[in-house]
Design a protein around this motif. Structure first.
Motif, PDB file in Angstrom:
ATOM      1  N   VAL A 243       0.212 -22.177   1.780  1.00 59.39           N
ATOM      2  CA  VAL A 243       0.660 -21.492   0.565  1.00 59.39           C
ATOM      3  C   VAL A 243       1.228 -22.495  -0.427  1.00 59.39           C
ATOM      4  O   VAL A 243       0.947 -22.437  -1.628  1.00 59.39           O
ATOM      5  N   THR A 269       4.570 -15.266   0.881  1.00 56.85           N
ATOM      6  CA  THR A 269       4.211 -14.889  -0.483  1.00 56.85           C
ATOM      7  C   THR A 269       5.065 -13.748  -1.030  1.00 56.85           C
ATOM      8  O   THR A 269       4.799 -13.241  -2.132  1.00 56.85           O
ATOM      9  N   VAL A 293      -4.022 -15.181  -3.587  1.00 56.46           N
ATOM     10  CA  VAL A 293      -2.621 -15.464  -3.904  1.00 56.46           C
ATOM     11  C   VAL A 293      -2.536 -16.082  -5.293  1.00 56.46           C
ATOM     12  O   VAL A 293      -3.396 -16.893  -5.672  1.00 56.46           O
TER      13      VAL A 293
END
Length: 312
Positions: A243, A269, A293
């Motif tokens: 991420v 997230t 994302v």
């Protein structure tokens, strides 16, 4: 999928011009209309592969798929239902410059327009609906995304039929076919990093993808089933790194580990846990879920999640 329906796929191709979003529309020669690039699925092809191929064939622009932006359905003159899946697809400056599009018997012209102008020029209400879905991504500030793909390894030899170490269990013949078949649809999402459990069945699953992309496989025991069963896995470290890196990646692991991977992805997230995450983790062998994302603000939650199952 219905056996009587006609399936197709395409995209809302976009770029930034002086900080403003422009989208690509096509002017079709035979129909004298204005629409979005799309086309019918070829035999053996997945919807994601179709979208990328058709966009290139109609516009000359190579793209990777972003957030899904809807499905249109309408009745053909033959009375069959046509079902078209669409994704947002960012066109990079390099891809646009590389396009060798010339007007032809199918496409008379391509044109970049603002979403508002494109909406007014669309020939079909179903295209307007797709554009409205796309515009909501702009309004929400989440158009620019990157995918984290969670892949379950392909079909492996059963434990009871294997006398060696579990981590060394190989793929079956069907599993080998699934691994090869997955390379195309995974490539459609622009995967740049390949992370795999160090178990043979996982590494072998992503080998065709690695060969197709010319990328190395990062093998790690942190998401292996052995480590998970022993309580020594570190899924959080692997997913947290992916991420933070904000690069399109595939993470290949095992059925029992997938719920933890999706759970850590939600935590990393800022995504509220829901049944859709459980569904995204409940993958058959060789299947994968794509979590989109925000590239600008990964902590704003998973923007969309979609699941793709193998045809083999």
């Amino acid at each position: 999928m219905s056996e009587t329906a006609v399936y197709a796929a395409g995209g809302v191709v976009w770029r930034l011009v002086d900080g403003r979003v422009n989208i690509l529309v096509i002017h079709r020669t035979a129909y004298a209309d204005v629409t979005l690039p799309k086309g019918k699925v070829d035999p053996g092809e997945t919807l994601a592969e179709t979208a990328v191929r058709e966009i290139f064939e109609e516009t000359g622009i190579h793209v990777h798929l972003g957030v899904p932006v809807g499905v249109s359905r309408y009745t053909l003159p033959s009375k069959r239902t046509k079902i078209v899946h669409y994704w947002a697809a960012h066109a990079t400056d390099d891809a646009i410059r590389a396009s060798q599009f010339v007007p032809n018997k199918e496409i008379a012209a391509i044109e970049w327009l603002t979403p508002k102008k494109a909406r007014s020029r669309m020939s079909y209400p179903v295209d307007v609906e797709i554009l409205d879905n796309f515009t909501r991504l702009i309004d929400d500030g989440v158009l620019h995304t990157f995918p984290i793909v969670v892949l379950r390894h392909a079909k492996a030899v059963a434990r009871e039929d294997w006398s060696g170490e579990d981590a060394l269990r190989p793929l079956t013949t069907r599993g080998t076919k699934q691994a090869k078949a997955a390379a195309g649809p995974l490539s459609a999402f622009g995967v740049r990093k390949i992370v795999s459990s160090d178990a043979v069945r996982c590494v072998t699953t992503v080998m065709p993808l690695a060969a197709a992309l010319g990328h190395k496989i990062r093998r790690t025991p942190e998401i292996s089933q052995d480590a998970w069963e022993e309580g020594t896995a570190d899924v959080r470290a692997v997913i947290g790194h992916r991420v933070r890196a904000r690069k399109p990646a595939v993470v290949c692991s095992h059925g029992p580990v997938l719920p933890d991977i999706l759970r850590e992805l939600a935590l990393a997230t800022g995504t509220l846990h829901g049944s859709y995450l459980d569904e995204a983790a409940a993958l058959p062998v060789g299947a994968f879920s794509v979590a989109h994302v925000s590239a600008d603000n990964p902590g704003s939650g998973i923007i969309a999640i979609e699941t793709h199952e193998p045809k083999v």
